[in-house]
Design an enzyme around this catalytic site. Structure first.
Site, PDB file in Angstrom:
ATOM      1  N   TYR A  87       0.836  -1.194   0.000  1.00 34.48           N
ATOM      2  CA  TYR A  87       0.000   0.000   0.000  1.00 34.48           C
ATOM      3  C   TYR A  87       0.877   1.254   0.000  1.00 34.48           C
ATOM      4  CZ  TYR A  87      -4.079  -2.882   1.114  1.00 34.48           C
ATOM      5  OH  TYR A  87      -5.085  -3.806   1.067  1.00 34.48           O
ATOM      6  N   ASN A 108     -13.111  -0.308  -5.263  1.00 34.48           N
ATOM      7  CA  ASN A 108     -12.878  -0.816  -6.614  1.00 34.48           C
ATOM      8  C   ASN A 108     -14.096  -1.600  -7.100  1.00 34.48           C
ATOM      9  OD1 ASN A 108     -11.990  -2.164  -8.895  1.00 34.48           O
ATOM     10  ND2 ASN A 108     -10.377  -3.300  -7.838  1.00 34.48           N
ATOM     11  N   CYS A 116      -6.829  -5.252  -7.093  1.00 30.29           N
ATOM     12  CA  CYS A 116      -6.527  -4.719  -5.776  1.00 30.29           C
ATOM     13  C   CYS A 116      -6.065  -5.815  -4.815  1.00 30.29           C
ATOM     14  CB  CYS A 116      -7.718  -3.944  -5.215  1.00 30.29           C
ATOM     15  SG  CYS A 116      -9.248  -4.880  -5.181  1.00 30.29           S
ATOM     16  N   HIS A 117      -6.337  -7.081  -5.147  1.00 26.35           N
ATOM     17  CA  HIS A 117      -5.869  -8.181  -4.296  1.00 26.35           C
ATOM     18  C   HIS A 117      -4.343  -8.282  -4.309  1.00 26.35           C
ATOM     19  CE1 HIS A 117      -6.251 -10.001  -8.305  1.00 26.35           C
ATOM     20  NE2 HIS A 117      -5.310 -10.845  -7.931  1.00 26.35           N
ATOM     21  N   GLU A 145      -2.203 -17.095  -8.198  1.00 27.43           N
ATOM     22  CA  GLU A 145      -1.156 -16.442  -8.985  1.00 27.43           C
ATOM     23  C   GLU A 145       0.244 -16.856  -8.537  1.00 27.43           C
ATOM     24  OE1 GLU A 145      -1.691 -12.229  -9.512  1.00 27.43           O
ATOM     25  OE2 GLU A 145      -3.881 -12.432  -9.632  1.00 27.43           O
TER      26      GLU A 145
END
Length: 158
Positions: A87, A108, A116-117, A145
């Site tokens: 962040y 979002n 945003c994850h 991911e």
């Protein structure tokens, strides 16, 4: 508004489009409508994402938000599949503060598509997440991911 609902490993999702531009992704399903070719491409791309592929970057997006939120969301789209940013680093990139960035992430309207994850706490922990089931959903998306956050950095799971 045209939309299509479908099942994913993190729950049912519905994507909404206006004039071939994606405007929202929400957890849950709604009454069926006729899917447009654009929404079918989006659905198929998201399903491939859940099979481990990066999302296409050529979808037209039209999320509603303030100029600041748009700036943060544009920066989020530049975070590559399988990587994270803190962040604080994201706040530095958009000349703002981490809490303001976290607020833009929480608002979002296109989670996963605007990833945003992929934004985590400075200490390597998950930080926050308002999509799906919250932090377990964020951890599942990151894991998909190839990113594992140690349980010691996830006090909500211990």
């Amino acid at each position: 508004m045209a939309h299509v609902s479908f099942a994913t490993p993190v729950g049912a999702m519905t994507v909404f489009a206006h004039e071939d531009a994606l405007v929202a992704l929400e957890w849950g399903s709604t009454a069926a409508t006729e899917a447009t070719p654009f929404l079918e491409r989006v659905r198929d791309g998201l399903l491939r994402y859940f099979d481990g592929e990066a999302l296409p970057l050529d979808w037209s997006l039209a999320p509603a938000g303030t100029p600041f939120q748009q700036r943060v969301w544009n920066r989020l789209r530049a975070i590559p599949f399988g990587t994270t940013v803190s962040y604080g680093a994201l706040a530095h990139d958009v000349d703002s503060a981490p809490r303001a960035v976290a607020s833009a992430c929480a608002r979002n309207p296109l989670p996963i598509v605007i990833p945003c994850h992929r934004v985590i706490a400075a200490d390597g922990g998950l930080g926050g997440y308002s999509g799906g089931e919250g932090l377990p959903t964020k951890a599942a998306l990151l894991s998909l991911e190839g990113i594992t956050i140690p349980l010691s950095k996830c006090p909500a799971f211990v």
